[in-house]
Design a protein around this motif. Structure first.
Motif, PDB file in Angstrom:
ATOM      1  N   UNK A 120      22.491  40.330  60.843  1.00 25.97           N
ATOM      2  CA  UNK A 120      21.992  39.741  62.089  1.00 25.97           C
ATOM      3  C   UNK A 120      21.897  40.792  63.186  1.00 25.97           C
ATOM      4  N   UNK A 121      22.884  41.670  63.269  1.00 23.85           N
ATOM      5  CA  UNK A 121      22.850  42.723  64.288  1.00 23.85           C
ATOM      6  C   UNK A 121      21.713  43.698  64.052  1.00 23.85           C
ATOM      7  N   UNK A 122      21.504  44.039  62.785  1.00 24.49           N
ATOM      8  CA  UNK A 122      20.399  44.960  62.481  1.00 24.49           C
ATOM      9  C   UNK A 122      19.066  44.356  62.868  1.00 24.49           C
ATOM     10  N   UNK A 123      18.914  43.040  62.556  1.00 25.44           N
ATOM     11  CA  UNK A 123      17.647  42.383  62.930  1.00 25.44           C
ATOM     12  C   UNK A 123      17.445  42.420  64.426  1.00 25.44           C
ATOM     13  N   UNK A 124      18.531  42.089  65.179  1.00 26.64           N
ATOM     14  CA  UNK A 124      18.415  42.108  66.646  1.00 26.64           C
ATOM     15  C   UNK A 124      18.124  43.513  67.160  1.00 26.64           C
ATOM     16  N   UNK A 125      18.796  44.524  66.602  1.00 31.32           N
ATOM     17  CA  UNK A 125      18.581  45.906  67.044  1.00 31.32           C
ATOM     18  C   UNK A 125      17.153  46.367  66.780  1.00 31.32           C
ATOM     19  N   UNK A 126      16.686  46.045  65.555  1.00 29.46           N
ATOM     20  CA  UNK A 126      15.315  46.453  65.221  1.00 29.46           C
ATOM     21  C   UNK A 126      14.295  45.785  66.114  1.00 29.46           C
ATOM     22  N   UNK A 127      14.557  44.493  66.451  1.00 24.03           N
ATOM     23  CA  UNK A 127      13.613  43.796  67.335  1.00 24.03           C
ATOM     24  C   UNK A 127      13.579  44.457  68.705  1.00 24.03           C
ATOM     25  N   UNK A 128      14.763  44.775  69.280  1.00 20.08           N
ATOM     26  CA  UNK A 128      14.793  45.438  70.594  1.00 20.08           C
ATOM     27  C   UNK A 128      14.257  46.846  70.534  1.00 20.08           C
ATOM     28  N   UNK A 129      14.591  47.604  69.469  1.00 18.34           N
ATOM     29  CA  UNK A 129      14.107  48.983  69.329  1.00 18.34           C
ATOM     30  C   UNK A 129      12.607  49.038  69.188  1.00 18.34           C
ATOM     31  N   UNK A 130      12.051  48.063  68.455  1.00 15.90           N
ATOM     32  CA  UNK A 130      10.585  48.048  68.302  1.00 15.90           C
ATOM     33  C   UNK A 130       9.908  47.848  69.642  1.00 15.90           C
ATOM     34  N   UNK A 131      10.507  46.962  70.477  1.00 10.51           N
ATOM     35  CA  UNK A 131       9.928  46.740  71.814  1.00 10.51           C
ATOM     36  C   UNK A 131       9.965  48.012  72.639  1.00 10.51           C
ATOM     37  N   UNK A 132      11.124  48.719  72.619  1.00  9.08           N
ATOM     38  CA  UNK A 132      11.217  49.982  73.373  1.00  9.08           C
ATOM     39  C   UNK A 132      10.286  51.025  72.804  1.00  9.08           C
ATOM     40  N   UNK A 133      10.159  51.075  71.493  1.00 10.47           N
ATOM     41  CA  UNK A 133       9.273  52.034  70.834  1.00 10.47           C
ATOM     42  C   UNK A 133       7.822  51.832  71.280  1.00 10.47           C
ATOM     43  N   UNK A 134       7.431  50.551  71.289  1.00 10.58           N
ATOM     44  CA  UNK A 134       6.058  50.250  71.700  1.00 10.58           C
ATOM     45  C   UNK A 134       5.847  50.535  73.176  1.00 10.58           C
ATOM     46  N   UNK A 135       6.886  50.355  73.993  1.00 10.90           N
ATOM     47  CA  UNK A 135       6.746  50.633  75.432  1.00 10.90           C
ATOM     48  C   UNK A 135       6.575  52.119  75.688  1.00 10.90           C
ATOM     49  N   UNK A 136       7.229  53.005  74.902  1.00 12.28           N
ATOM     50  CA  UNK A 136       7.106  54.455  75.102  1.00 12.28           C
ATOM     51  C   UNK A 136       5.782  55.003  74.595  1.00 12.28           C
ATOM     52  N   UNK A 137       5.170  54.383  73.630  1.00 11.24           N
ATOM     53  CA  UNK A 137       3.910  54.854  73.044  1.00 11.24           C
ATOM     54  C   UNK A 137       2.768  54.617  74.031  1.00 11.24           C
ATOM     55  N   UNK A 138       1.930  55.663  74.245  1.00  9.31           N
ATOM     56  CA  UNK A 138       0.808  55.583  75.194  1.00  9.31           C
ATOM     57  C   UNK A 138      -0.471  56.028  74.508  1.00  9.31           C
ATOM     58  N   UNK A 139      -1.545  55.333  74.788  1.00  2.00           N
ATOM     59  CA  UNK A 139      -2.873  55.731  74.302  1.00  2.00           C
ATOM     60  C   UNK A 139      -3.546  56.558  75.393  1.00  2.00           C
ATOM     61  N   UNK A 140      -3.814  57.809  75.121  1.00  5.03           N
ATOM     62  CA  UNK A 140      -4.364  58.753  76.104  1.00  5.03           C
ATOM     63  C   UNK A 140      -5.663  59.337  75.573  1.00  5.03           C
ATOM     64  N   UNK A 141      -6.635  59.521  76.484  1.00 10.67           N
ATOM     65  CA  UNK A 141      -7.867  60.235  76.113  1.00 10.67           C
ATOM     66  C   UNK A 141      -7.760  61.660  76.648  1.00 10.67           C
ATOM     67  N   UNK A 142      -7.681  62.629  75.757  1.00 16.66           N
ATOM     68  CA  UNK A 142      -7.536  64.043  76.115  1.00 16.66           C
ATOM     69  C   UNK A 142      -8.852  64.762  75.846  1.00 16.66           C
ATOM     70  N   UNK A 143      -9.390  65.373  76.888  1.00 13.17           N
ATOM     71  CA  UNK A 143     -10.640  66.135  76.778  1.00 13.17           C
ATOM     72  C   UNK A 143     -10.325  67.602  77.020  1.00 13.17           C
ATOM     73  N   UNK A 144     -10.515  68.427  75.998  1.00 12.71           N
ATOM     74  CA  UNK A 144     -10.243  69.865  76.101  1.00 12.71           C
ATOM     75  C   UNK A 144     -11.565  70.620  76.003  1.00 12.71           C
ATOM     76  N   UNK A 145     -11.934  71.232  77.132  1.00 12.94           N
ATOM     77  CA  UNK A 145     -13.179  72.016  77.175  1.00 12.94           C
ATOM     78  C   UNK A 145     -14.393  71.185  76.735  1.00 12.94           C
ATOM     79  N   UNK A 146     -14.443  69.947  77.216  1.00 15.07           N
ATOM     80  CA  UNK A 146     -15.596  69.099  76.948  1.00 15.07           C
ATOM     81  C   UNK A 146     -15.539  68.333  75.652  1.00 15.07           C
TER      82      UNK A 146
END
Length: 472
Positions: A120-146
């Motif tokens: 039960x603890x592992x399930x709860x931890x994984x659920x919270x960790x997944x939320x934090x993981x998704x919050x840190x992930x960012x979709x960025x558009x990087x343009x280098x020299x055009x």
């Protein structure tokens, strides 16, 4: 096969399942599966199937037990019945399953709780960790020299993103937004690399940096007015990271004055000579311009065309001789005797006579050739002291005699060239009195001394007309 055989080896299972005794031993030894679910006895041994709703109910009960809550049997039955209805099973079957679970849990309840709680603890931890993981992930558009690309990153700011992607940034590169800016999902980051341009603009050379990737973009970025300008490279030419050399000549206004006319033109010529040609003016022979034809024409500059005609003239010129004097102790002080007369030299000089727009210029000397060397004149200078007097002649009026004979001029010479000096000696008489050279070259004191000696030996006879002045 006999009963004893069954008891010894267990029931034969064609699928490899353990027999009844093997199932009983597994049940008594382990009590529950590794996953924390009680084992169900079957005809072939242990039932490994467990419905999803049962696993959820078990996890909930384990959590309640860990929190100190008591699960009542009827609550357990109701939960099981509700789960059975959700699973499409008969209600009675749910109650029977609950009773079987209760019987199993009553055997070893502490072991079941201990097995379910970590899950039960592992399930709860994984659920919270997944939320934090998704919050840190960012979709960025990087343009280098055009060149754009979309990526996912856990970097907090632009600096971290560039480091993560291995994008180096130099002093002449541009990053937008600036390094250190915090990133959020959906942001756009652009990196434009600097390129060196060895720019020659209207004759002035310098090195500049640009982030533009084409010549046209670089001109706009550098603020260079390109309308009507000469470009050494096409506007559409790409500029690589190594840069390029670019020659730009902007259009300028130049005024040309020639043959009494004024012409004003717009030109991007590289030299004054090219601008003069564009104005339709031709230079002939020695013609030139008021400024160097190889110079760069400036905006607003006025250039005058000079029509030049010229000729050469040869002239012969004398070379003055030098005079070298030496001391002579045989001559009285103030006496100079020319031992060797000097002679001037002669040289041939060529001059260039130039006329500009009809005006004659000062002749310019071009060559010189010596035809005859000058000869130095040698002069002896007396250093002998003068005698104090000549007995028998000191009291006479020598000043009066000199005024009568030569007008009192020591260097006087008669028209025939025979007589010279204050007292008009001839050369023969002068030498007989101990003089040297010519009498007119001797000092006045020496001439008077020689005249006194002549008077002592011959009286006033040498001066038939002026001798009477001696006694006045």
């Amino acid at each position: 096969m006999s009963t004893s055989q069954y008891e010894t080896s267990g029931t034969y299972d064609p699928y490899g399942a353990p027999g009844v005794h093997g199932a009983q031993e597994m049940h008594e030894t382990h009590g529950v599966h590794d996953a924390g679910v009680p084992a169900y006895p079957t005809a072939y041994g242990e039932d490994t199937y467990q419905p999803a709703y049962e696993a959820a109910a078990q996890a909930a009960r384990a959590a309640q037990a860990y929190a100190g809550e008591q699960v009542l049997p009827r609550q357990d039955d109701r939960v099981a019945a509700g789960e059975a209805r959700e699973a499409g099973e008969r209600p009675g079957a749910g109650r029977r399953a609950a009773r079987r679970r209760k019987a199993r849990y009553s055997r070893r309840p502490e072991s079941a709780v201990r097995r379910l709680l970590p899950q039960a603890l592992v399930v709860a931890f994984l659920a919270g960790g997944t939320t934090a993981f998704l919050a840190k992930d960012k979709a960025i558009e990087l343009t280098v020299d055009g060149k754009p690309r979309t990526l996912h990153t856990f970097a907090d700011d632009v600096t971290g993103l560039l480091a993560e992607e291995g994008v180096p940034v130099g002093a002449h590169d541009v990053v937008a937004p600036a390094p250190g800016t915090t990133l959020a999902s959906g942001d756009e980051v652009a990196v434009r690399y600097g390129r060196p341009v060895r720019l020659t603009l209207d004759g002035e050379r310098r090195e500049v940096w640009t982030t533009a990737r084409t010549v046209d973009g670089a001109l706009r970025q550098l603020g260079v007015r390109a309308e009507g300008a000469y470009l050494s490279a096409s506007r559409s030419q790409n500029i690589g990271r190594a840069g390029l050399a670019l020659d730009v000549r902007t259009e300028r206004t130049v005024t040309i004055l020639a043959d009494g006319r004024t012409r004003t033109i717009r030109t991007n010529a590289a030299t004054v000579g090219e601008a003069v040609e564009e104005a339709g003016i031709t230079l002939h022979g020695q013609d030139t311009t008021s400024v160097s034809q190889a110079g760069f024409p400036r905006d607003g500059q006025t250039v005058t065309v000079l029509r030049v005609t010229g000729s050469k003239e040869v002239r012969e010129e004398t070379i003055p001789f030098q005079v070298r004097r030496t001391a002579d102790p045989t001559l009285f002080k103030g006496t100079e005797v020319v031992e060797r007369a000097g002679r001037p030299g002669l040289r041939r000089v060529t001059y260039y006579l130039r006329s500009v727009n009809g005006v004659r210029q000062k002749p310019r000397r071009e060559t010189a050739e010596v035809i005859r060397e000058a000869r130095t004149q040698l002069v002896k200078v007396g250093i002998k002291p003068h005698p104090d007097s000549v007995a028998g002649a000191d009291g006479l009026n020598w000043h009066g005699l000199a005024a009568c004979e030569s007008g009192g001029r020591p260097h006087a010479v008669d028209p025939s060239g025979t007589y010279g000096g204050l007292y008009q000696f001839d050369t023969h008489t002068w030498h007989s009195l101990g003089g040297s050279g010519r009498p007119q070259d001797a000092s006045a004191e020496e001439q008077t001394f020689r005249a006194k000696k002549l008077y002592v030996s011959r009286g006033s006879t040498p001066w038939p007309h002026c001798g009477v002045r001696l006694h006045k």
